[in-house]
Design a protein around this motif. Structure first.
Motif, PDB file in Angstrom:
ATOM      1  N   VAL A   1     -11.445   4.488  -2.827  1.00 62.87           N
ATOM      2  CA  VAL A   1     -10.244   4.084  -3.005  1.00 62.87           C
ATOM      3  C   VAL A   1     -10.272   2.590  -2.101  1.00 62.87           C
ATOM      4  CG1 VAL A   1      -8.017   3.889  -3.391  1.00 62.87           C
ATOM      5  CG2 VAL A   1      -9.249   6.042  -4.032  1.00 62.87           C
ATOM      6  N   ARG A   2      -9.784   1.555  -2.701  1.00 60.84           N
ATOM      7  CA  ARG A   2      -9.536   0.441  -1.782  1.00 60.84           C
ATOM      8  C   ARG A   2      -8.555   0.558  -0.772  1.00 60.84           C
ATOM      9  NH1 ARG A   2     -10.131  -2.923  -6.585  1.00 60.84           N
ATOM     10  NH2 ARG A   2      -7.713  -2.771  -6.640  1.00 60.84           N
ATOM     11  N   ALA A   3      -8.715  -0.032   0.569  1.00 60.50           N
ATOM     12  CA  ALA A   3      -7.762   0.054   1.280  1.00 60.50           C
ATOM     13  C   ALA A   3      -7.140  -1.410   1.638  1.00 60.50           C
ATOM     14  CB  ALA A   3      -8.141   0.431   2.791  1.00 60.50           C
ATOM     15  N   HIS A   4      -6.129  -1.597   2.002  1.00 58.50           N
ATOM     16  CA  HIS A   4      -5.589  -3.015   2.083  1.00 58.50           C
ATOM     17  C   HIS A   4      -6.122  -3.549   3.427  1.00 58.50           C
ATOM     18  CE1 HIS A   4      -2.690  -3.112  -1.117  1.00 58.50           C
ATOM     19  NE2 HIS A   4      -2.311  -1.950  -0.584  1.00 58.50           N
ATOM     20  N   PRO A   5      -6.107  -4.888   3.904  1.00 63.23           N
ATOM     21  CA  PRO A   5      -6.523  -5.405   5.240  1.00 63.23           C
ATOM     22  C   PRO A   5      -6.118  -4.818   6.351  1.00 63.23           C
ATOM     23  CG  PRO A   5      -6.219  -7.273   3.789  1.00 63.23           C
ATOM     24  CD  PRO A   5      -5.480  -5.937   2.892  1.00 63.23           C
ATOM     25  N   ASP A   6      -4.668  -4.244   6.354  1.00 71.48           N
ATOM     26  CA  ASP A   6      -4.331  -3.440   7.424  1.00 71.48           C
ATOM     27  C   ASP A   6      -4.617  -2.214   7.558  1.00 71.48           C
ATOM     28  OD1 ASP A   6      -2.869  -2.323   5.203  1.00 71.48           O
ATOM     29  OD2 ASP A   6      -0.841  -3.180   6.106  1.00 71.48           O
ATOM     30  N   GLY A   7      -5.337  -1.731   6.486  1.00 71.86           N
ATOM     31  CA  GLY A   7      -5.954  -0.130   6.805  1.00 71.86           C
ATOM     32  C   GLY A   7      -5.097   0.846   5.909  1.00 71.86           C
ATOM     33  N   GLU A   8      -3.835   0.384   5.456  1.00 69.69           N
ATOM     34  CA  GLU A   8      -3.432   1.532   4.348  1.00 69.69           C
ATOM     35  C   GLU A   8      -4.018   1.485   3.049  1.00 69.69           C
ATOM     36  OE1 GLU A   8       1.009   2.871   3.129  1.00 69.69           O
ATOM     37  OE2 GLU A   8       0.707   1.022   4.472  1.00 69.69           O
ATOM     38  N   MET A   9      -4.180   2.546   2.731  1.00 70.15           N
ATOM     39  CA  MET A   9      -4.702   3.022   1.283  1.00 70.15           C
ATOM     40  C   MET A   9      -3.838   2.067   0.197  1.00 70.15           C
ATOM     41  SD  MET A   9      -4.832   6.613  -0.847  1.00 70.15           S
ATOM     42  CE  MET A   9      -6.251   7.258   0.265  1.00 70.15           C
ATOM     43  N   ASP A  10      -4.577   1.516  -0.867  1.00 69.70           N
ATOM     44  CA  ASP A  10      -4.189   0.827  -1.975  1.00 69.70           C
ATOM     45  C   ASP A  10      -3.653   1.617  -2.976  1.00 69.70           C
ATOM     46  OD1 ASP A  10      -3.609  -0.555  -4.222  1.00 69.70           O
ATOM     47  OD2 ASP A  10      -5.449  -2.146  -3.868  1.00 69.70           O
ATOM     48  N   TYR A  11      -2.180   2.349  -3.195  1.00 67.30           N
ATOM     49  CA  TYR A  11      -1.847   3.217  -4.049  1.00 67.30           C
ATOM     50  C   TYR A  11      -2.079   2.814  -5.402  1.00 67.30           C
ATOM     51  CZ  TYR A  11      -0.089   4.554   0.565  1.00 67.30           C
ATOM     52  OH  TYR A  11      -0.006   4.699   1.851  1.00 67.30           O
ATOM     53  N   ASP A  12      -2.126   1.428  -5.819  1.00 71.48           N
ATOM     54  CA  ASP A  12      -2.290   1.186  -7.165  1.00 71.48           C
ATOM     55  C   ASP A  12      -3.880   1.330  -7.678  1.00 71.48           C
ATOM     56  OD1 ASP A  12       0.212   0.112  -7.449  1.00 71.48           O
ATOM     57  OD2 ASP A  12      -0.197  -1.829  -6.982  1.00 71.48           O
ATOM     58  N   HIS A  13      -4.704   1.146  -6.691  1.00 70.88           N
ATOM     59  CA  HIS A  13      -5.969   1.525  -6.857  1.00 70.88           C
ATOM     60  C   HIS A  13      -6.140   2.894  -7.109  1.00 70.88           C
ATOM     61  CE1 HIS A  13     -10.495   1.369  -6.209  1.00 70.88           C
ATOM     62  NE2 HIS A  13     -10.419   0.607  -7.290  1.00 70.88           N
ATOM     63  N   LEU A  14      -5.670   3.642  -6.212  1.00 71.71           N
ATOM     64  CA  LEU A  14      -5.677   5.134  -6.378  1.00 71.71           C
ATOM     65  C   LEU A  14      -5.246   5.599  -7.582  1.00 71.71           C
ATOM     66  CD1 LEU A  14      -6.028   7.984  -5.065  1.00 71.71           C
ATOM     67  CD2 LEU A  14      -3.794   7.901  -4.183  1.00 71.71           C
ATOM     68  N   GLY A  15      -4.040   5.219  -8.272  1.00 69.99           N
ATOM     69  CA  GLY A  15      -3.590   5.523  -9.446  1.00 69.99           C
ATOM     70  C   GLY A  15      -4.626   5.057 -10.636  1.00 69.99           C
TER      71      GLY A  15
END
Length: 400
Positions: free
Chosen positions: A151-165
């Motif tokens: 799953v993609r992570a944002h540049p700040d390191g947090e998971m991209d929840y839209d991509h997880l979905g």
């Protein structure tokens, strides 16, 4: 003066007949002491004194073989291990009737133990983790022979929840094992397990949520910001040699007992149940963790976390004052900055990933160290970079 690796290797060569054991050990200690003031890029608290445990217990083997609940055998520290697991489980809010765990060799073994338990329960599951997850996660997925989805992570390191979905929706016919991170390697980002569980619920997907909380789990739990009782966390792994500064790699894994589906294989000659990854476990590590908790308690460790965050905030301000950029999450010990000039990196041990570096203000890192770093950074910024000279063209003379 530090010893070169080559010289130390020669001195330590076991094929020699004239090994000076004391000299080799002294070299190791001297080298570590010489580099300690500038080694601020990797997480390991340096403010706690564990010498009492080493002095009292360090002369013999303490083997915590079998399940932590086993009581047989001699020369083990399972009673201390159980106390550590109970303290950690209370800290994270895991219900008393639905908890199991043990002292591991570190975060990687904790992740392996938890993910193996989840995969035993959900053998057709896909395992999801972000691009900012620790390198142990894809390694473990490969060891398990499971299907992985990154799953993609944002540049700040947090998971991209839209991509997880999006990824979950495509694979909703299979159970999901989702790995969240509480304290990503480069930025100390924390994935939102409440949002992760909500996405799983939205798609009516069964599965398991594991948290790799090696770095930030304990300090976040001390602040009440990471709890397993109300956000659907099924397992969590923390490190013992990071925030608690234990002088040997170790950690703790906690798993809800009802999801383990354990294979309690009894081992006749040890009179113990084989429920852990390694079988034999370091009893000294359990004693060191117990000692760190017993001496300082919950409030003492909460104070340590607060002091470390104060130093991290100071580091951001001082680095920015030089004209260099820096930032941190409010909860974080980690200070992120553009990779400094090479002259700084040669002296200071910073973790670097291409254009981004970080330092970690773990408990015990001082403002004096930050001042020294920023002085070197200022000098490097102000030093002009020499431009290459134009190639020398030899003077041509014409013969008369």
């Amino acid at each position: 003066m530090t010893t070169s690796i080559a010289d130390l290797a020669v001195a330590a060569d076991l094929s020699r007949d004239d090994i000076d054991v004391t000299s080799v050990l002294d070299h190791l200690v001297a080298d570590a002491a010489a580099t300690a003031p500038t080694a601020i890029g990797y997480p390991g608290a340096v403010d706690l004194d564990h010498s009492a445990v080493i002095a009292r217990l360090g002369h013999r083997l303490w083997n915590n073989i079998g399940d932590p609940a086993d009581t047989g055998g001699v020369a083990h520290t399972r009673v201390l291990e159980r106390a550590v697991v109970a303290w950690m489980a209370d800290l994270f809010g895991i219900p008393a009737g639905d908890r199991w765990g043990y002292v591991t060799t570190g975060g990687t073994e904790g992740n392996l133990s938890a993910l193996a338990a989840a995969y035993r329960r959900w053998p057709t599951a896909r395992i999801y983790y972000s691009t900012a997850a620790h390198y142990s996660i894809p390694k473990i997925v490969d060891l398990l022979g499971a299907y992985k989805t990154v799953v993609r992570a944002h540049p700040d390191g947090e998971m991209d929840y839209d991509h997880l979905g999006e990824q979950l929706r495509k694979r909703r016919r299979w159970p999901a094992i989702v790995v969240a991170t509480a304290g990503t390697t480069m930025t100390e980002a924390v994935d939102d397990t409440t949002r992760i569980r909500a996405i799983l619920t939205h798609y009516s997907m069964a599965g398991h949520v594991h948290v790799d909380a090696a770095l930030s789990g304990i300090p976040l739990a001390l602040d009440g910001k990471l709890r397993c009782d109300d956000v659907g966390i099924d397992s969590i792994a923390v490190s013992g040699h990071k925030f608690l500064g234990v002088p040997t790699p170790c950690g703790v894994v906690l798993i809800r007992d009802h999801v383990r589906n354990p294979t309690r294989q009894p081992i006749a000659y040890t009179a113990a149940a084989d429920t852990t990854v390694t079988g034999s476990r370091c009893g000294l590590a359990a004693a060191l963790l117990w000692h760190a908790i017993a001496v300082h308690g919950r409030e003492g460790h909460r104070w340590r976390a607060a002091e470390a965050r104060t130093v991290a905030a100071y580091a951001v301000d001082r680095i920015r004052a030089t004209g260099w950029q820096a930032w941190r999450y409010p909860h974080a010990f980690t200070v992120v900055l553009p990779t400094p000039p090479e002259t700084v990196r040669v002296k200071w041990l910073l973790a670097t990933d291409g254009p981004v570096s970080h330092l970690i203000c773990m408990p015990g890192i001082t403002t004096a160290q930050i001042d020294a770093l920023t002085a070197d950074l200022t000098a490097a910024i102000r030093t002009p970079i020499p431009r290459p000279r134009a190639p020398h063209t030899p003077e041509v003379t014409t013969a008369s």
